[in-house]
Scaffold this active site. Structure first.
Site, PDB file in Angstrom:
ATOM      1  N   HIS A 268       0.876  -1.189   0.000  1.00 32.62           N
ATOM      2  CA  HIS A 268       0.000   0.000   0.000  1.00 32.62           C
ATOM      3  C   HIS A 268       0.911   1.236   0.000  1.00 32.62           C
ATOM      4  CE1 HIS A 268      -3.443   2.430   0.640  1.00 32.62           C
ATOM      5  NE2 HIS A 268      -3.770   2.120   1.880  1.00 32.62           N
ATOM      6  N   HIS A 307      -2.438  -2.164  -9.771  1.00 33.33           N
ATOM      7  CA  HIS A 307      -3.425  -1.584  -8.867  1.00 33.33           C
ATOM      8  C   HIS A 307      -4.663  -2.456  -8.858  1.00 33.33           C
ATOM      9  CE1 HIS A 307      -5.964   1.380  -6.895  1.00 33.33           C
ATOM     10  NE2 HIS A 307      -4.836   1.925  -6.491  1.00 33.33           N
ATOM     11  N   ASP A 363       2.677   5.527  -6.680  1.00 29.88           N
ATOM     12  CA  ASP A 363       3.929   5.391  -5.931  1.00 29.88           C
ATOM     13  C   ASP A 363       5.162   5.269  -6.816  1.00 29.88           C
ATOM     14  OD1 ASP A 363       2.841   5.465  -3.331  1.00 29.88           O
ATOM     15  OD2 ASP A 363       2.072   3.443  -3.615  1.00 29.88           O
TER      16      ASP A 363
HETATM   17  N1  CMC Z   1       4.865  -6.772 -10.352  1.00 28.25           N
HETATM   18  C1  CMC Z   1       4.749  -7.976 -10.940  1.00 28.25           C
HETATM   19  N2  CMC Z   1       3.611  -8.675 -11.019  1.00 28.25           N
HETATM   20  C2  CMC Z   1       2.518  -8.123 -10.474  1.00 28.25           C
HETATM   21  C3  CMC Z   1       2.544  -6.863  -9.856  1.00 28.25           C
HETATM   22  C4  CMC Z   1       3.783  -6.178  -9.807  1.00 28.25           C
HETATM   23  N3  CMC Z   1       3.866  -4.980  -9.229  1.00 28.25           N
HETATM   24  N4  CMC Z   1       1.319  -6.559  -9.399  1.00 28.25           N
HETATM   25  C5  CMC Z   1       0.537  -7.592  -9.724  1.00 28.25           C
HETATM   26  N5  CMC Z   1       1.252  -8.536 -10.376  1.00 28.25           N
HETATM   27  C6  CMC Z   1       0.756  -9.786 -10.957  1.00 28.25           C
HETATM   28  C7  CMC Z   1       0.474 -10.812  -9.873  1.00 28.25           C
HETATM   29  O1  CMC Z   1       1.604 -11.622  -9.637  1.00 28.25           O
HETATM   30  C8  CMC Z   1      -0.679 -11.579 -10.486  1.00 28.25           C
HETATM   31  O2  CMC Z   1      -0.159 -12.438 -11.476  1.00 28.25           O
HETATM   32  P1  CMC Z   1      -0.797 -13.913 -11.690  1.00 28.25           P
HETATM   33  O3  CMC Z   1      -2.189 -13.648 -12.187  1.00 28.25           O
HETATM   34  O4  CMC Z   1       0.089 -14.555 -12.691  1.00 28.25           O
HETATM   35  O5  CMC Z   1      -0.782 -14.571 -10.351  1.00 28.25           O
HETATM   36  C9  CMC Z   1      -1.481 -10.496 -11.220  1.00 28.25           C
HETATM   37  O6  CMC Z   1      -0.524  -9.489 -11.548  1.00 28.25           O
HETATM   38  C10 CMC Z   1      -2.606  -9.897 -10.376  1.00 28.25           C
HETATM   39  O7  CMC Z   1      -2.010  -9.414  -9.171  1.00 28.25           O
HETATM   40  P2  CMC Z   1      -2.743  -9.423  -7.759  1.00 28.25           P
HETATM   41  O8  CMC Z   1      -1.708  -9.463  -6.702  1.00 28.25           O
HETATM   42  O9  CMC Z   1      -3.792 -10.492  -7.762  1.00 28.25           O
HETATM   43  O10 CMC Z   1      -3.480  -8.019  -7.808  1.00 28.25           O
HETATM   44  P3  CMC Z   1      -4.096  -7.243  -6.579  1.00 28.25           P
HETATM   45  O11 CMC Z   1      -5.194  -6.430  -7.109  1.00 28.25           O
HETATM   46  O12 CMC Z   1      -4.397  -8.180  -5.466  1.00 28.25           O
HETATM   47  O13 CMC Z   1      -2.871  -6.342  -6.089  1.00 28.25           O
HETATM   48  C11 CMC Z   1      -1.349  -4.561  -5.826  1.00 28.25           C
HETATM   49  C12 CMC Z   1      -2.736  -4.990  -6.343  1.00 28.25           C
HETATM   50  C13 CMC Z   1      -1.242  -3.055  -5.920  1.00 28.25           C
HETATM   51  C14 CMC Z   1      -1.220  -4.970  -4.359  1.00 28.25           C
HETATM   52  C15 CMC Z   1      -0.252  -5.252  -6.678  1.00 28.25           C
HETATM   53  O14 CMC Z   1      -0.361  -4.842  -8.028  1.00 28.25           O
HETATM   54  C16 CMC Z   1       1.149  -4.978  -6.155  1.00 28.25           C
HETATM   55  O15 CMC Z   1       1.625  -5.698  -5.280  1.00 28.25           O
HETATM   56  N6  CMC Z   1       1.853  -3.930  -6.680  1.00 28.25           N
HETATM   57  C17 CMC Z   1       3.164  -3.572  -6.168  1.00 28.25           C
HETATM   58  C18 CMC Z   1       3.014  -2.757  -4.888  1.00 28.25           C
HETATM   59  C19 CMC Z   1       2.517  -1.362  -5.169  1.00 28.25           C
HETATM   60  O16 CMC Z   1       3.006  -0.671  -6.047  1.00 28.25           O
HETATM   61  N7  CMC Z   1       1.527  -0.914  -4.353  1.00 28.25           N
HETATM   62  C20 CMC Z   1       0.980   0.431  -4.442  1.00 28.25           C
HETATM   63  C21 CMC Z   1      -0.448   0.436  -4.911  1.00 28.25           C
HETATM   64  S1  CMC Z   1      -1.053   2.037  -5.403  1.00 28.25           S
HETATM   65  C22 CMC Z   1      -1.036   3.054  -4.018  1.00 28.25           C
HETATM   66  C23 CMC Z   1      -1.591   2.468  -2.774  1.00 28.25           C
HETATM   67  O17 CMC Z   1      -2.662   1.880  -2.746  1.00 28.25           O
HETATM   68  O18 CMC Z   1      -0.933   2.617  -1.751  1.00 28.25           O
END
Ligand code: CMC
Length: 431
Positions: A268, A307, A363
């Site tokens: 986050h 996201h 971010d």
């Molecule tokens: N790098 C590589 N792969 C990713 C990433 C990433 N940053 N984000 C998602 N994926 C992949 C994930 O491995 C999954 O792949 P598969 O379908 O093969 O298993 C797919 O994309 C869907 O990901 P998810 O984890 O199910 O998606 P989510 O909606 O649960 O997570 C998230 C959203 C923001 C937590 C995630 O994209 C992430 O961890 N991003 C990196 C951390 C980040 O930048 N966070 C800040 C978010 S924006 C500001 C805020 O809210 O604070």
């Protein structure tokens, strides 16, 4: 004419049910009537991580993740970032309307005159280790404010809620700046109420021996724009924490501490810190392809990408890129920018990221700006928490005044052991 209902047939019993649809949702409680026998609890939904569950009705922030739209109270984020100030936007988020000139002046005055903190707070700030993380100090000290304002627990008194709102928005920058200076072993710099919200924050962070600190107007405005972008973001993890913890009717300081703790996590608001660490570790553009390969192989994530809601682009990331140009005019370009641009270029062309709709989020670039402005990485999540406070408080108040809301208490699907008898230790088999 089509009916706004959903017809469900329970194949276990052959019975059919007609359930109303309102605002594109059905009420989970309407499923409870679906039973196989009189004693049956009734059907529930199972939705880990709330992937498809609305936990509230809200009038604060609108997001269309497919189209990359973000609006506070109906106003597009692009327009607010260009024309508004953080405090004006905070007023809008909290009150629902933009203030008149007189209302704005009164609001700015009231926030500015709640920036001081009790001298005792300095004492427990001093108790933290010299290298304590600033976010840990912020979470703890904002919770501690609850002990200074015992009447804050009277959350159904509108006037008292207003007082705590001034205090929370006014004091968060002071707590943050004191935490920052504690790490450096520098004397605390007190608020200067003649300055703007962000100007005063820069004063409390960076003032040295000068009698009056003069913030650089471009950096002051850049920080203000960043604060506008971070003011609210509907039901994200920390806001959900604010609402859930607040639903127990605890005072808002403790609820904000819980929200800030949720924000601290690397998935986050802690992501901006992780982005900077990732870029620093990469050190050079040449290492980007190898890093992307590792991410695709599941060895870590590309921080600042992806996201839960935005599946096209994050409108805040677009604005931040423009802010970065303005900041770099003053500070000189952050050398990490080239690595970030290269990461973005390669990722946006790569099938892995395209298929999963992963784009730079808020971010990805914010940390590069913060670093250029002189902030250490530990301050990055703190710089997210300060402006998000207005959103947290607005969402908390909306929750309190919503007659449909109760203490947040999800159900579970129990898959553990059936009832069994206690066996004394000497008769137990080792597992
Ligand atoms: N790098 C590589 N792969 C990713 C990433 C990433 N940053 N984000 C998602 N994926 C992949 C994930 O491995 C999954 O792949 P598969 O379908 O093969 O298993 C797919 O994309 C869907 O990901 P998810 O984890 O199910 O998606 P989510 O909606 O649960 O997570 C998230 C959203 C923001 C937590 C995630 O994209 C992430 O961890 N991003 C990196 C951390 C980040 O930048 N966070 C800040 C978010 S924006 C500001 C805020 O809210 O604070």
């Amino acid at each position: 004419m089509s009916k706004e209902t959903l017809t469900l047939i329970d194949n276990r019993t052959g019975r059919s049910y007609e359930i109303p649809i309102q605002h594109g949702t059905i009420r989970a409680m309407d499923l409870r009537q679906i039973k196989i026998s009189e004693g049956d609890f009734g059907l529930m939904t199972y939705d880990p991580a709330f992937m498809n569950t609305s936990s509230c009705q809200s009038k604060i922030t609108f997001i269309d993740g497919e189209k990359g739209i973000l609006r506070y109270r109906g106003y597009p984020i692009e327009e607010l970032a260009e024309k508004s100030t953080y405090l004006e936007t905070a007023y809008l988020v909290l009150h629902g309307e933009l203030p008149s000139k007189a209302e704005l002046d009164g609001w700015v005055h009231d926030i500015s005159y709640h920036t001081n903190i009790h001298e005792n707070i300095k004492k427990f700030m001093d108790g933290f280790h010299h290298d304590a993380h600033t976010m840990g100090m912020l979470v703890s000290t904002v919770a501690a404010l609850s002990t200074f304002y015992p009447d804050a627990g009277n959350i159904f008194d509108a006037e008292l809620r207003r007082q705590q709102t001034y205090r929370l928005i006014g004091k968060m920058p002071t707590l943050a700046a004191f935490a920052y200076r504690h790490r450096l072993g520098m004397p605390y710099a007190y608020p200067d109420n003649d300055l703007s919200y962000t100007g005063n924050f820069l004063n409390m962070l960076f003032k040295m021996t000068e009698l009056k600190y003069k913030p650089n107007p471009i950096l002051e405005r850049a920080l203000d724009v960043l604060f506008i972008l971070h003011a609210d973001h509907e039901q994200n993890c920390s806001t959900n924490a604010m609402r859930a913890v607040g639903s127990s009717h605890v005072d808002p300081y403790c609820a904000v501490a819980a929200a800030a703790a949720a924000l601290y996590g690397p998935l986050h608001g802690g992501a901006n810190e992780q982005v900077l660490r990732m870029l620093t570790e990469l050190g050079s553009k040449d290492r980007v392809p190898e890093f992307i390969k590792k991410v695709k192989a599941g060895e870590g994530r590309l921080m600042g990408f992806g996201h839960r809601v935005y599946k096209n682009f994050d409108p805040r990331a677009k604005i931040i890129k423009q802010v970065a140009d303005q900041v770099f005019e003053v500070t000189g370009k952050n050398p990490l920018l080239d690595i970030a641009l290269e990461l973005e270029r390669i990722a946006l062309e790569d099938d892995y990221f395209i298929k999963r709709k992963l784009y730079p989020n808020v971010d990805f670039y914010s940390g590069i700006i913060y670093q250029a402005m002189g902030f250490p990485v530990e301050m990055f999540p703190v710089l997210f928490a300060i402006p998000r406070t207005s959103g947290w408080v607005a969402q908390w108040e909306e929750m309190l005044l919503d007659s449909e809301q109760k203490i947040a208490r999800p159900r579970q699907v129990y898959l553990g052991a059936e009832k069994r008898e206690y066996v004394p230790p000497e008769r137990r088999q080792s597992a």
